[in-house]
Design an enzyme around this catalytic site. Structure first.
Site, PDB file in Angstrom:
ATOM      1  N   LYS A 172      14.627  12.427 -19.355  1.00  0.00           N
ATOM      2  CA  LYS A 172      15.613  11.880 -18.425  1.00  0.00           C
ATOM      3  C   LYS A 172      15.194  10.486 -17.961  1.00  0.00           C
ATOM      4  O   LYS A 172      16.015   9.562 -17.904  1.00  0.00           O
ATOM      5  CB  LYS A 172      15.789  12.805 -17.213  1.00  0.00           C
ATOM      6  N   LYS A 240      15.600   5.040  -7.312  1.00  0.00           N
ATOM      7  CA  LYS A 240      14.743   6.220  -7.172  1.00  0.00           C
ATOM      8  C   LYS A 240      14.193   6.611  -8.554  1.00  0.00           C
ATOM      9  O   LYS A 240      12.999   6.872  -8.711  1.00  0.00           O
ATOM     10  CB  LYS A 240      15.578   7.361  -6.568  1.00  0.00           C
TER      11      LYS A 240
END
Lengths: 298, 298
Positions: A172, A240
């Site tokens: 990811k 983030k």
């Protein structure tokens, strides 16, 4: 017998994902920090639990879909956390995007209580979650991947078992590297053309037809030219994820200069109050560096 | 009456482009610095000229397809250059990728002799040239674009008139920005996954299916994983184009940090003797910075 599923976290992604489980006939219990969001799914057939612990007590599989590593640790291990309600052979699936290191430590901590885990972060955004067309990158043991597969298939389309615990998170993050850097490519290409007063719609069309194309050029560039900077995928969340990449990179002392550059440029957008815009807003940072308003020229 | 066309420059791109004109029934005269390449097309029906000047004397339209700005200036304006054999209302089409500034100066210099010009750089590589599927970005006046269109259609598929003299070059350079930066995205994503010992073929598949995808992820990543670093599009030529971008950027004092970074990284490949490899070799620079051999881990 159908396994009972608990879903913790009903944000932009978690809510439509839980809804797709309900649609698939899965018995679903939900918990959310803001209870109103849970009640909404309660009206659609989900049971609403008072705490993550209570949710775990009435579920065979627990899915977490929250913002970051500390949030996952809190809903699993905190006071009234899911692990306090867990039984041997229960399966915890974390579908949040968090640190691969924290993922591996969660796996160990759960295993000590006889609880299995998978990391299964997703790509495809809100629209992918709504339409059950998410890409799901799964890390963990094959037997657990098989156990989770009916749920993944109710929520996603491309489901790939990429390796052991943490591997889903790594893939990811690799994906987020490509997303951010491709965005940089779109931004600099359009700003360069704008600086030369070239029609940006034609520029976009030609580039999208050839070797300079990307998902970002095909999907973000038209929105940029239309002045639509809504999320999509928020700058704050992109940051983030890039921080997770750079932290993971620091642990191994990897040099990833393009990722670092994108992160620095996004910093300037956050400083200027753009954290809740879509990640395609990166072009604003390049416009500032180039002294060009690409959209006014288009 | 069919216009007679002269083609100057029969390299990797120019030769198949001239061949496609011949196939379309266009009367073609060729000239090349190394005469043997011209003789090859001579056997296929082209006339072979002794000089660019002689070529221009027997052509209505002159196409140049050479390496860089000085090469175009040399074959047009040098001793025995094409302009010395030109007539009023002749059309010069430069399909090389060169400086937009030089392109505009060539347009003025030719106009002073009554010669029209277009800049029409191409994208799509050797395979696109062979299969007549090039993208062609055309700068200049609409009347001349119309005059050149039958030739463009014989060589390419996506033909876009992007603006006035030089605009074709600007859009081509914008395309090259996206190509180089997308390559950086592929490189850092794969190296990050490799550093975590994740299977790169699965990583590539998942990313290529979603928002991190790019032409480079779809076409270059499989070659990278197969260890195939042949051109394609040579590092030396990618660098030539990025220098044109950065020079054009410097003239306008644009900050294009991603482009500058890619250029710096390609510098290190050239230093290490990799200038004639394909531009997908950028991953080698990232492997070095990250201390990871991505291909050995795959």
């Amino acid at each position: 017998m159908r396994e009972r599923v608990g879903v913790i976290g009903l944000g932009i992604m978690g809510k439509p994902m839980a809804r797709n489980l309900l649609k698939a006939g899965v018995p679903v219990t939900v918990w959310n920090r803001t209870r109103a969001k849970a009640e909404e799914l309660g009206k659609e057939g989900a049971a609403v639990a008072a705490t993550p612990k209570a949710l775990a007590e009435r579920s065979d599989i627990v899915i977490t879909m929250v913002t970051n590593s500390p949030d996952v640790e809190h809903v699993l291990f905190g006071a009234d956390g899911a692990l306090h309600g867990a039984r041997t052979d229960q399966l915890f699936i974390d579908m949040s995007t968090i640190s691969p290191v924290v993922t591996r430590s969660i796996a160990e901590r759960c295993a000590a209580h006889g609880v299995h885990t998978l990391d299964a972060p997703v790509s495809g955004g809100e629209i992918g979650a709504i339409e059950a067309r998410l890409s799901i990158m799964v890390g963990g043991d094959a037997a657990e991947v098989e156990r989770g597969m009916p749920l993944f298939q109710a929520m996603g389309k491309t489901i790939v078992h990429v390796g052991p615990h943490g591997a889903g998170q790594v893939v990811k993050l690799a994906n987020q590297i490509a997303v951010a850097i491709n965005n940089l490519g779109v931004s600099e290409a359009l700003v360069f053309a704008a600086a030369h007063s070239i029609d940006l719609e034609r520029t976009r069309q030609v580039i999208a037809a050839g070797a300079g194309s990307s998902w970002a050029m095909q999907n973000y560039a038209p929105k940029i030219l239309a002045g639509d900077f809504g999320p999509g995928f928020m700058v704050d969340l992109q940051q983030k994820d890039l921080r997770l990449v750079l932290e993971a990179g620091f642990e191994r002392h990897l040099g990833l200069p393009g990722t670092a550059l994108a992160h620095e440029l996004y910093n300037t957008l956050q400083r200027d109050g753009g954290g809740r815009e879509g990640n395609l807003a990166l072009i604003k940072a390049i416009e500032q560096l180039a002294g060009v308003d690409a959209r006014q020229k288009s």
